[in-house]
Design an enzyme around this catalytic site. Structure first.
Site, PDB file in Angstrom:
ATOM      1  N   ASP A  13      -5.713  -6.795   5.141  1.00 34.41           N
ATOM      2  CA  ASP A  13      -5.211  -5.425   5.000  1.00 34.41           C
ATOM      3  C   ASP A  13      -5.213  -4.746   6.366  1.00 34.41           C
ATOM      4  O   ASP A  13      -6.262  -4.591   6.984  1.00 34.41           O
ATOM      5  CB  ASP A  13      -6.129  -4.664   4.025  1.00 34.41           C
ATOM      6  CG  ASP A  13      -5.664  -3.240   3.775  1.00 34.41           C
ATOM      7  OD1 ASP A  13      -4.582  -2.852   4.267  1.00 34.41           O
ATOM      8  OD2 ASP A  13      -6.402  -2.518   3.075  1.00 34.41           O
ATOM      9  N   ASP A  18      -5.168   3.012  -1.741  1.00 29.34           N
ATOM     10  CA  ASP A  18      -6.228   3.276  -0.766  1.00 29.34           C
ATOM     11  C   ASP A  18      -6.913   4.587  -1.092  1.00 29.34           C
ATOM     12  O   ASP A  18      -6.323   5.661  -0.943  1.00 29.34           O
ATOM     13  CB  ASP A  18      -5.621   3.356   0.644  1.00 29.34           C
ATOM     14  CG  ASP A  18      -5.200   1.996   1.161  1.00 29.34           C
ATOM     15  OD1 ASP A  18      -6.050   1.090   1.192  1.00 29.34           O
ATOM     16  OD2 ASP A  18      -4.020   1.828   1.530  1.00 29.34           O
ATOM     17  N   HIS A  64      -8.569   0.018  -3.435  1.00 30.22           N
ATOM     18  CA  HIS A  64      -9.392  -0.268  -2.253  1.00 30.22           C
ATOM     19  C   HIS A  64     -10.195   0.984  -1.972  1.00 30.22           C
ATOM     20  O   HIS A  64      -9.651   1.974  -1.486  1.00 30.22           O
ATOM     21  CB  HIS A  64      -8.453  -0.640  -1.090  1.00 30.22           C
ATOM     22  CG  HIS A  64      -9.149  -0.838   0.217  1.00 30.22           C
ATOM     23  ND1 HIS A  64      -8.466  -0.877   1.416  1.00 30.22           N
ATOM     24  CD2 HIS A  64     -10.461  -1.034   0.525  1.00 30.22           C
ATOM     25  CE1 HIS A  64      -9.332  -1.074   2.406  1.00 30.22           C
ATOM     26  NE2 HIS A  64     -10.540  -1.156   1.889  1.00 30.22           N
ATOM     27  N   SER A 107       0.846  -1.192   0.000  1.00 33.63           N
ATOM     28  CA  SER A 107       0.000   0.000   0.000  1.00 33.63           C
ATOM     29  C   SER A 107       0.881   1.241   0.000  1.00 33.63           C
ATOM     30  O   SER A 107       1.791   1.361   0.823  1.00 33.63           O
ATOM     31  CB  SER A 107      -0.872   0.012   1.259  1.00 33.63           C
ATOM     32  OG  SER A 107      -1.323   1.326   1.507  1.00 33.63           O
ATOM     33  N   MET A 114      -9.704   7.193  -0.111  1.00 32.44           N
ATOM     34  CA  MET A 114     -10.534   7.591   1.045  1.00 32.44           C
ATOM     35  C   MET A 114     -11.149   8.958   0.777  1.00 32.44           C
ATOM     36  O   MET A 114     -10.470   9.852   0.257  1.00 32.44           O
ATOM     37  CB  MET A 114      -9.675   7.678   2.311  1.00 32.44           C
ATOM     38  CG  MET A 114      -8.893   6.412   2.608  1.00 32.44           C
ATOM     39  SD  MET A 114      -8.018   6.543   4.178  1.00 32.44           S
ATOM     40  CE  MET A 114      -7.030   5.039   4.128  1.00 32.44           C
ATOM     41  N   HIS A 128      -1.310  -1.537  -4.049  1.00 31.83           N
ATOM     42  CA  HIS A 128      -2.595  -1.321  -3.381  1.00 31.83           C
ATOM     43  C   HIS A 128      -2.824   0.186  -3.202  1.00 31.83           C
ATOM     44  O   HIS A 128      -2.021   0.870  -2.567  1.00 31.83           O
ATOM     45  CB  HIS A 128      -2.540  -2.040  -2.029  1.00 31.83           C
ATOM     46  CG  HIS A 128      -3.791  -1.990  -1.222  1.00 31.83           C
ATOM     47  ND1 HIS A 128      -4.838  -2.870  -1.390  1.00 31.83           N
ATOM     48  CD2 HIS A 128      -4.155  -1.173  -0.198  1.00 31.83           C
ATOM     49  CE1 HIS A 128      -5.788  -2.600  -0.515  1.00 31.83           C
ATOM     50  NE2 HIS A 128      -5.402  -1.559   0.220  1.00 31.83           N
ATOM     51  N   MET A 162     -12.511   3.206  -0.102  1.00 29.16           N
ATOM     52  CA  MET A 162     -13.149   3.500   1.184  1.00 29.16           C
ATOM     53  C   MET A 162     -13.898   4.814   0.998  1.00 29.16           C
ATOM     54  O   MET A 162     -13.487   5.864   1.493  1.00 29.16           O
ATOM     55  CB  MET A 162     -12.076   3.596   2.286  1.00 29.16           C
ATOM     56  CG  MET A 162     -11.485   2.227   2.631  1.00 29.16           C
ATOM     57  SD  MET A 162      -9.883   2.334   3.446  1.00 29.16           S
ATOM     58  CE  MET A 162      -8.814   2.433   2.014  1.00 29.16           C
ATOM     59  N   MET A 194     -10.652  -6.812   6.548  1.00 29.35           N
ATOM     60  CA  MET A 194      -9.839  -5.762   7.166  1.00 29.35           C
ATOM     61  C   MET A 194      -9.314  -6.249   8.518  1.00 29.35           C
ATOM     62  O   MET A 194     -10.078  -6.763   9.339  1.00 29.35           O
ATOM     63  CB  MET A 194     -10.666  -4.487   7.380  1.00 29.35           C
ATOM     64  CG  MET A 194     -11.047  -3.736   6.115  1.00 29.35           C
ATOM     65  SD  MET A 194      -9.658  -3.235   5.081  1.00 29.35           S
ATOM     66  CE  MET A 194      -8.745  -2.124   6.184  1.00 29.35           C
TER      67      MET A 194
HETATM   68  C1  DX5 Z   1      -6.179   1.225   5.962  1.00 29.08           C
HETATM   69  C2  DX5 Z   1      -5.713   0.880   4.576  1.00 29.08           C
HETATM   70  C3  DX5 Z   1      -4.532  -0.012   4.520  1.00 29.08           C
HETATM   71  C4  DX5 Z   1      -3.295   0.579   5.149  1.00 29.08           C
HETATM   72  C5  DX5 Z   1      -2.296  -0.483   5.390  1.00 29.08           C
HETATM   73  O1  DX5 Z   1      -7.408   1.854   5.883  1.00 29.08           O
HETATM   74  O2  DX5 Z   1      -6.743   0.223   3.871  1.00 29.08           O
HETATM   75  O3  DX5 Z   1      -4.268  -0.416   3.194  1.00 29.08           O
HETATM   76  O4  DX5 Z   1      -2.715   1.544   4.355  1.00 29.08           O
HETATM   77  O5  DX5 Z   1      -1.223   0.108   6.062  1.00 29.08           O
HETATM   78  P1  DX5 Z   1      -0.437  -0.673   7.178  1.00 29.08           P
HETATM   79  O6  DX5 Z   1       0.190  -1.866   6.520  1.00 29.08           O
HETATM   80  O7  DX5 Z   1       0.532   0.311   7.680  1.00 29.08           O
HETATM   81  O8  DX5 Z   1      -1.431  -1.112   8.215  1.00 29.08           O
HETATM   82 ZN    ZN Z   2      -6.262  -0.782   1.972  1.00 28.87          ZN
END
Ligand code: DX5
Ligand code: ZN
Length: 221
Positions: free
Chosen positions: A174, A36, A67, A10, A38, A34, A69, A138
Protein backbone atom coordinates in the site's frame (compact mmCIF):
# COMPACT_ATOMS: atom_id res chain seq x y z
CA UNK A 1 2.07 -22.24 -7.17
CA UNK A 2 0.06 -19.74 -9.20
CA UNK A 3 -0.55 -16.59 -7.22
CA UNK A 4 -4.03 -15.07 -7.13
CA UNK A 5 -3.93 -11.32 -7.59
CA UNK A 6 -6.20 -8.72 -6.04
CA UNK A 7 -6.45 -5.02 -6.90
CA UNK A 8 -7.94 -2.95 -4.08
CA UNK A 9 -8.36 0.70 -5.10
CA UNK A 10 -8.12 3.23 -2.28
CA UNK A 11 -10.81 5.90 -2.30
CA UNK A 12 -8.62 8.28 -0.28
CA UNK A 13 -7.98 10.44 -3.33
CA UNK A 14 -11.32 9.89 -5.03
CA UNK A 15 -13.92 12.64 -5.18
CA UNK A 16 -15.44 12.11 -1.73
CA UNK A 17 -18.43 14.30 -2.56
CA UNK A 18 -19.42 11.87 -5.29
CA UNK A 19 -18.26 8.66 -3.77
CA UNK A 20 -21.02 6.43 -5.13
CA UNK A 21 -20.19 7.51 -8.67
CA UNK A 22 -16.47 7.12 -8.06
CA UNK A 23 -16.87 3.60 -6.66
CA UNK A 24 -19.26 2.65 -9.48
CA UNK A 25 -16.52 3.46 -12.00
CA UNK A 26 -14.26 0.70 -10.71
CA UNK A 27 -16.49 -1.76 -8.81
CA UNK A 28 -16.81 -4.25 -11.68
CA UNK A 29 -13.09 -4.60 -12.18
CA UNK A 30 -11.87 -4.38 -8.57
CA UNK A 31 -11.62 -7.09 -5.92
CA UNK A 32 -12.24 -4.94 -2.86
CA UNK A 33 -12.46 -1.24 -2.07
CA UNK A 34 -9.69 -0.09 0.26
CA UNK A 35 -11.00 2.27 2.94
CA UNK A 36 -8.31 4.32 4.71
CA UNK A 37 -9.48 5.29 8.18
CA UNK A 38 -7.31 7.96 9.83
CA UNK A 39 -7.92 9.59 13.20
CA UNK A 40 -5.38 12.45 13.21
CA UNK A 41 -3.61 10.74 16.12
CA UNK A 42 -1.93 7.65 14.73
CA UNK A 43 -1.28 9.62 11.53
CA UNK A 44 -1.38 13.39 10.94
CA UNK A 45 -4.52 13.27 8.82
CA UNK A 46 -8.22 12.59 9.32
CA UNK A 47 -10.54 10.82 6.92
CA UNK A 48 -13.78 9.32 8.26
CA UNK A 49 -15.47 8.93 11.60
CA UNK A 50 -17.18 5.61 12.26
CA UNK A 51 -20.58 6.90 11.23
CA UNK A 52 -19.55 8.05 7.78
CA UNK A 53 -17.37 4.97 7.30
CA UNK A 54 -20.37 2.78 8.14
CA UNK A 55 -22.45 4.47 5.51
CA UNK A 56 -19.72 3.91 2.89
CA UNK A 57 -19.42 0.24 3.92
CA UNK A 58 -23.20 -0.31 3.78
CA UNK A 59 -23.52 1.33 0.35
CA UNK A 60 -20.47 -0.21 -1.25
CA UNK A 61 -21.40 -2.67 -4.02
CA UNK A 62 -18.28 -4.79 -3.43
CA UNK A 63 -16.31 -5.97 -0.41
CA UNK A 64 -14.58 -3.38 1.74
CA UNK A 65 -11.01 -3.70 2.98
CA UNK A 66 -10.66 -1.32 5.93
CA UNK A 67 -7.15 -0.07 6.75
CA UNK A 68 -7.31 1.36 10.24
CA UNK A 69 -4.69 4.02 10.91
CA UNK A 70 -6.10 4.86 14.32
CA UNK A 71 -4.66 4.94 17.82
CA UNK A 72 -7.51 3.20 19.66
CA UNK A 73 -7.49 0.30 17.27
CA UNK A 74 -8.20 -2.48 19.79
CA UNK A 75 -11.67 -1.15 20.52
CA UNK A 76 -12.35 0.16 17.01
CA UNK A 77 -11.35 -2.84 14.87
CA UNK A 78 -14.20 -5.16 15.92
CA UNK A 79 -16.70 -2.37 15.16
CA UNK A 80 -15.49 -2.23 11.55
CA UNK A 81 -15.83 -5.99 11.25
CA UNK A 82 -19.35 -5.80 12.70
CA UNK A 83 -20.21 -2.99 10.28
CA UNK A 84 -19.70 -5.43 7.42
CA UNK A 85 -16.11 -5.03 6.21
CA UNK A 86 -14.77 -8.14 4.52
CA UNK A 87 -11.30 -7.37 5.81
CA UNK A 88 -10.08 -5.24 8.71
CA UNK A 89 -6.40 -4.35 9.04
CA UNK A 90 -4.83 -3.07 12.23
CA UNK A 91 -1.37 -1.54 12.66
CA UNK A 92 1.14 -3.45 14.76
CA UNK A 93 2.38 -0.08 16.07
CA UNK A 94 -1.08 0.87 17.36
CA UNK A 95 -2.36 -2.29 19.00
CA UNK A 96 -1.72 -3.19 22.63
CA UNK A 97 -3.48 -6.54 22.36
CA UNK A 98 -2.44 -7.87 19.01
CA UNK A 99 -3.65 -11.48 19.35
CA UNK A 100 -6.96 -10.56 20.99
CA UNK A 101 -7.77 -7.92 18.43
CA UNK A 102 -6.92 -10.17 15.48
CA UNK A 103 -9.13 -12.87 17.02
CA UNK A 104 -12.01 -10.49 17.62
CA UNK A 105 -11.94 -9.32 13.98
CA UNK A 106 -12.28 -12.93 12.88
CA UNK A 107 -14.97 -13.60 15.47
CA UNK A 108 -17.02 -10.83 13.89
CA UNK A 109 -16.70 -12.58 10.53
CA UNK A 110 -14.05 -10.51 8.77
CA UNK A 111 -10.56 -11.34 7.60
CA UNK A 112 -7.90 -10.09 10.00
CA UNK A 113 -5.07 -7.97 8.59
CA UNK A 114 -1.84 -6.87 10.24
CA UNK A 115 0.00 -3.82 8.86
CA UNK A 116 3.46 -2.45 9.54
CA UNK A 117 4.91 0.99 8.83
CA UNK A 118 8.16 1.42 6.87
CA UNK A 119 10.33 1.63 10.00
CA UNK A 120 8.86 -1.49 11.62
CA UNK A 121 10.51 -4.87 11.04
CA UNK A 122 8.31 -7.80 10.06
CA UNK A 123 10.28 -10.58 11.76
CA UNK A 124 8.73 -10.31 15.21
CA UNK A 125 5.22 -10.57 13.74
CA UNK A 126 5.71 -13.91 12.01
CA UNK A 127 4.61 -15.56 15.25
CA UNK A 128 1.07 -14.18 14.70
CA UNK A 129 0.69 -15.76 11.26
CA UNK A 130 -1.95 -18.24 12.40
CA UNK A 131 -4.18 -15.33 13.46
CA UNK A 132 -3.59 -13.29 10.32
CA UNK A 133 -5.40 -13.48 6.96
CA UNK A 134 -3.38 -10.68 5.37
CA UNK A 135 -0.08 -8.93 6.06
CA UNK A 136 0.15 -5.33 4.85
CA UNK A 137 3.62 -3.98 4.16
CA UNK A 138 3.37 -0.19 3.85
CA UNK A 139 5.37 1.15 0.91
CA UNK A 140 4.93 4.77 2.04
CA UNK A 141 4.68 6.39 5.47
CA UNK A 142 0.94 6.12 6.26
CA UNK A 143 -1.10 9.32 6.27
CA UNK A 144 -1.42 10.57 2.71
CA UNK A 145 -2.03 9.39 -0.82
CA UNK A 146 0.17 10.35 -3.74
CA UNK A 147 3.53 9.63 -2.12
CA UNK A 148 6.53 7.97 -3.72
CA UNK A 149 6.76 4.17 -3.60
CA UNK A 150 9.57 2.98 -1.30
CA UNK A 151 11.37 0.33 -3.32
CA UNK A 152 13.54 -0.46 -0.31
CA UNK A 153 10.52 -2.13 1.32
CA UNK A 154 10.79 -5.00 -1.18
CA UNK A 155 13.15 -6.98 1.07
CA UNK A 156 10.45 -6.94 3.72
CA UNK A 157 7.90 -8.16 1.18
CA UNK A 158 10.28 -11.01 0.23
CA UNK A 159 10.82 -11.97 3.87
CA UNK A 160 7.07 -12.02 4.47
CA UNK A 161 6.43 -14.08 1.36
CA UNK A 162 9.03 -16.60 2.45
CA UNK A 163 7.49 -17.23 5.85
CA UNK A 164 3.92 -17.25 4.49
CA UNK A 165 4.93 -20.08 2.20
CA UNK A 166 1.87 -21.94 0.90
CA UNK A 167 -0.53 -20.66 3.53
CA UNK A 168 -3.54 -18.77 2.15
CA UNK A 169 -2.46 -15.49 3.74
CA UNK A 170 -2.73 -12.46 1.47
CA UNK A 171 0.28 -10.14 1.16
CA UNK A 172 -0.73 -6.55 0.51
CA UNK A 173 1.35 -3.51 -0.43
CA UNK A 174 0.00 0.00 0.00
CA UNK A 175 1.45 3.30 -1.16
CA UNK A 176 2.73 4.51 -4.51
CA UNK A 177 1.51 1.50 -6.50
CA UNK A 178 1.27 2.41 -10.18
CA UNK A 179 2.08 1.10 -13.65
CA UNK A 180 5.73 1.86 -12.82
CA UNK A 181 5.92 -0.01 -9.51
CA UNK A 182 3.40 -2.85 -9.43
CA UNK A 183 5.67 -5.37 -11.15
CA UNK A 184 8.45 -4.75 -8.63
CA UNK A 185 6.04 -5.43 -5.76
CA UNK A 186 4.68 -8.51 -7.49
CA UNK A 187 8.18 -9.87 -8.13
CA UNK A 188 8.96 -9.43 -4.44
CA UNK A 189 5.95 -11.57 -3.54
CA UNK A 190 2.93 -9.29 -3.02
CA UNK A 191 -0.46 -10.47 -4.29
CA UNK A 192 -2.85 -7.73 -3.11
CA UNK A 193 -2.27 -4.20 -4.37
CA UNK A 194 -3.71 -0.95 -3.06
CA UNK A 195 -3.69 1.85 -5.63
CA UNK A 196 -5.15 5.24 -4.83
CA UNK A 197 -3.99 8.14 -6.96
CA UNK A 198 -2.89 5.88 -9.84
CA UNK A 199 -6.52 4.78 -10.21
CA UNK A 200 -8.55 7.86 -9.34
CA UNK A 201 -6.32 10.38 -11.07
CA UNK A 202 -6.42 8.31 -14.26
CA UNK A 203 -8.62 9.40 -17.18
CA UNK A 204 -10.30 6.02 -17.08
CA UNK A 205 -10.07 4.49 -13.59
CA UNK A 206 -11.50 1.11 -14.62
CA UNK A 207 -9.01 0.77 -17.48
CA UNK A 208 -6.23 1.61 -15.03
CA UNK A 209 -7.32 -1.15 -12.62
CA UNK A 210 -7.32 -3.59 -15.55
CA UNK A 211 -3.88 -2.45 -16.72
CA UNK A 212 -2.46 -2.81 -13.22
CA UNK A 213 -3.89 -6.32 -12.98
CA UNK A 214 -2.50 -7.30 -16.37
CA UNK A 215 0.96 -6.05 -15.46
CA UNK A 216 0.94 -7.99 -12.18
CA UNK A 217 -0.32 -11.10 -13.95
CA UNK A 218 2.44 -10.78 -16.52
CA UNK A 219 4.92 -11.28 -13.71
CA UNK A 220 2.94 -14.20 -12.31
CA UNK A 221 2.73 -16.20 -15.53
C1 DX5 B 1 -1.70 5.90 2.90
C2 DX5 B 1 -2.88 5.02 2.58
C3 DX5 B 1 -2.90 4.49 1.20
C4 DX5 B 1 -2.98 5.55 0.14
C5 DX5 B 1 -2.62 4.98 -1.18
O1 DX5 B 1 -1.67 6.13 4.27
O2 DX5 B 1 -2.90 3.90 3.44
O3 DX5 B 1 -3.94 3.55 1.04
O4 DX5 B 1 -4.24 6.10 0.04
O5 DX5 B 1 -2.61 6.04 -2.09
P1 DX5 B 1 -1.56 6.09 -3.26
O6 DX5 B 1 -1.81 4.89 -4.12
O7 DX5 B 1 -1.84 7.37 -3.93
O8 DX5 B 1 -0.19 6.02 -2.64
ZN1 ZN C 1 -4.24 2.22 2.98
Amino acid sequence: MKREIRITPSILNADLNNLDTEIAKIANVSDLIHLDVMDNLFVPNFTFDFESATSIIKNCPIDVDAHLMVAEVDSIAPMYAQAGCASVTIHAEATKEIANTLRSIRNEGARAGLAIKPNTAIEEYEQFSDLVDMFLIMTVEPGFGGQKFMANMMDKVRTTRSFIGDRPIWLQVDGGISLETIEMAMEAGADTFVAGSAVFKAQDPAAMVTSLRQLAMGVAN
